[in-house]
Design a protein around this motif. Structure first.
Motif, short mmCIF file in Angstrom:
data_model
loop_
_atom_site.label_atom_id
_atom_site.label_comp_id
_atom_site.label_asym_id
_atom_site.label_seq_id
_atom_site.Cartn_x
_atom_site.Cartn_y
_atom_site.Cartn_z
N ARG A 17 22.32 8.53 1.48
CA ARG A 17 21.07 9.25 1.24
C ARG A 17 19.95 8.60 2.04
N PHE A 18 19.03 9.43 2.49
CA PHE A 18 17.91 8.95 3.32
C PHE A 18 17.13 7.87 2.60
N GLY A 19 16.78 8.13 1.34
CA GLY A 19 15.99 7.16 0.58
C GLY A 19 16.72 5.85 0.36
N LEU A 31 10.67 -6.97 2.62
CA LEU A 31 9.34 -6.37 2.79
C LEU A 31 8.98 -5.56 1.56
N SER A 32 7.69 -5.48 1.27
CA SER A 32 7.22 -4.68 0.15
C SER A 32 7.03 -3.23 0.57
N VAL A 33 6.95 -2.34 -0.40
CA VAL A 33 6.68 -0.93 -0.12
C VAL A 33 5.36 -0.81 0.62
N GLU A 34 4.36 -1.57 0.18
CA GLU A 34 3.04 -1.49 0.79
C GLU A 34 3.06 -1.91 2.26
N GLU A 35 3.83 -2.95 2.57
CA GLU A 35 3.91 -3.44 3.95
C GLU A 35 4.55 -2.41 4.87
N VAL A 36 5.66 -1.83 4.43
CA VAL A 36 6.34 -0.84 5.26
C VAL A 36 5.50 0.42 5.40
N ALA A 46 4.15 7.83 -1.23
CA ALA A 46 5.09 8.69 -0.51
C ALA A 46 6.38 7.94 -0.20
N LEU A 47 6.27 6.67 0.19
CA LEU A 47 7.47 5.87 0.48
C LEU A 47 8.28 5.65 -0.79
N ARG A 48 7.61 5.42 -1.91
CA ARG A 48 8.35 5.25 -3.16
C ARG A 48 9.14 6.50 -3.51
N GLU A 49 8.53 7.67 -3.31
CA GLU A 49 9.23 8.92 -3.60
C GLU A 49 10.41 9.12 -2.64
N ASN A 53 14.58 9.24 -3.55
CA ASN A 53 15.24 10.50 -3.22
C ASN A 53 14.67 11.68 -4.00
N THR A 54 13.37 11.61 -4.30
CA THR A 54 12.69 12.73 -4.96
C THR A 54 11.75 13.45 -4.00
N ARG A 55 11.79 13.07 -2.74
CA ARG A 55 10.95 13.70 -1.71
C ARG A 55 11.81 13.91 -0.47
N THR A 56 11.71 15.08 0.12
CA THR A 56 12.51 15.37 1.31
C THR A 56 12.07 14.50 2.48
N ALA A 57 12.98 14.30 3.42
CA ALA A 57 12.69 13.45 4.57
C ALA A 57 11.47 13.98 5.34
N PRO A 58 10.62 13.09 5.86
CA PRO A 58 9.42 13.50 6.58
C PRO A 58 9.76 13.99 7.98
N PRO A 59 8.74 14.43 8.75
CA PRO A 59 8.98 14.86 10.14
C PRO A 59 9.55 13.72 10.99
#
Length: 294
Positions: A17-19, A31-36, A46-49, A53-59
């Protein structure tokens, strides 16, 4: 190269899965979520989602930025891009994966920051190049707006011809999205030299009530009026936005006086969200040769 998905129906549980790939690479690097998120230019939420795997892959361009933030090599980046294809709604259905909730359930009323963007010169473009070219222009603008809004944790609510409406929970991120929209439009002009020279943007904040196809409220109306006053490349905002986000990195707020907006009984104060010029430290440092003697 697009993946060959034939014969993969009902095998979704065995594919990455992408996430999960994002989370595994991030935690491996410590690395932290905030750093990435900061390195990739997206909101931490948005990164947490994405990782959940509760958000579709971005562009694609955002995926590449995420890969760079996670220090992926070329092979890992290509794997990430391929797995992102599995996140599209049609492919999820083929793989037996449940559809994602792309829009959260809205409360009866809430505070939002509304961004309305409009292509300047769209009517003249249509008259010059025809309806088919105008339709391609509107489609390209909608895709560009969607990518920018999602990057800053906003949502593309509606597109009407050459106008895009976005809703944000953060005033700071809405202002940054406006600047990003102008920058992305300018970059797109390199590939589409015939496109109009710029986009006008209006921003306001306030309570709005969700309806079937969007929202209703004075904040939305003010954002529309401010958008109509904005010139190509300009973002006009209300004092309410500045009150909530008085300091936005790379942006300065310039008073533009008051205007009597259609539908509002009193004049409305307007500010321009302009790029903050970079000040050379040498220019502000005291002159070492200067003395206090007169």
């Amino acid at each position: 190269m697009p993946m060959d998905l034939s014969g993969l129906a009902n095998l979704g549980q065995f594919l990455p899965r992408f996430g999960d790939m994002l989370r595994d690479h991030r935690t491996l690097l410590g690395l932290s979520v905030e750093e990435v998120a900061a390195a990739a230019g997206i909101a931490p939420s948005a990164l947490r989602e994405l990782e959940a795997n509760t958000r579709t892959a971005p562009p694609k361009h955002t995926i590449i930025l995420l890969a760079e933030a996670l220090r992926m090599n070329k092979g890992q980046r290509n794997d990430l891009l391929e797995v992102a294809e599995l996140d599209s709604s049609p492919v999820r259905a083929m793989l037996g994966r449940p559809a994602l909730e792309t829009a959260p359930k809205a409360p009866s009323a809430a505070i939002f920051v509304f961004l309305i963007a409009d292509i300047r010169g769209y009517t003249r473009y249509t008259e010059t190049y025809g309806d088919e070219a105008a339709a391609r222009l509107a489609t390209g603008f909608a895709e560009l707006a969607r990518g920018v809004f999602e990057r800053w944790d906003g949502r593309l609510v509606e597109v009407r011809g050459d106008e895009a409406l976005g809703a944000f929970a953060s005033a700071r991120q809405a202002v940054r999205a406006a600047g990003d929209l102008h920058a992305n439009w300018a970059a797109a002009l390199a590939q589409h030299a015939d496109w109009p020279r710029g986009v006008g943007v209006g921003l306001d904040i306030g309570e709005a009530v969700p309806v079937e196809n969007g929202y209703r409220g004075n904040a939305l109306n003010r954002a529309a009026r401010l958008c109509s006053l904005a010139g190509p490349g300009e973002t006009l905002i209300s004092p309410g936005v500045v009150y909530v986000a008085p300091h936005v990195e790379g942006v300065r707020f310039v008073p533009r006086g008051q205007e009597l907006l259609k539908g509002f009984p009193e004049p409305v104060e307007i500010l321009l969200a302009a790029p903050q010029p970079v000040i050379d430290a040498a220019e502000t440092a005291p002159d070492s040769d200067a003395t206090s003697d007169e």
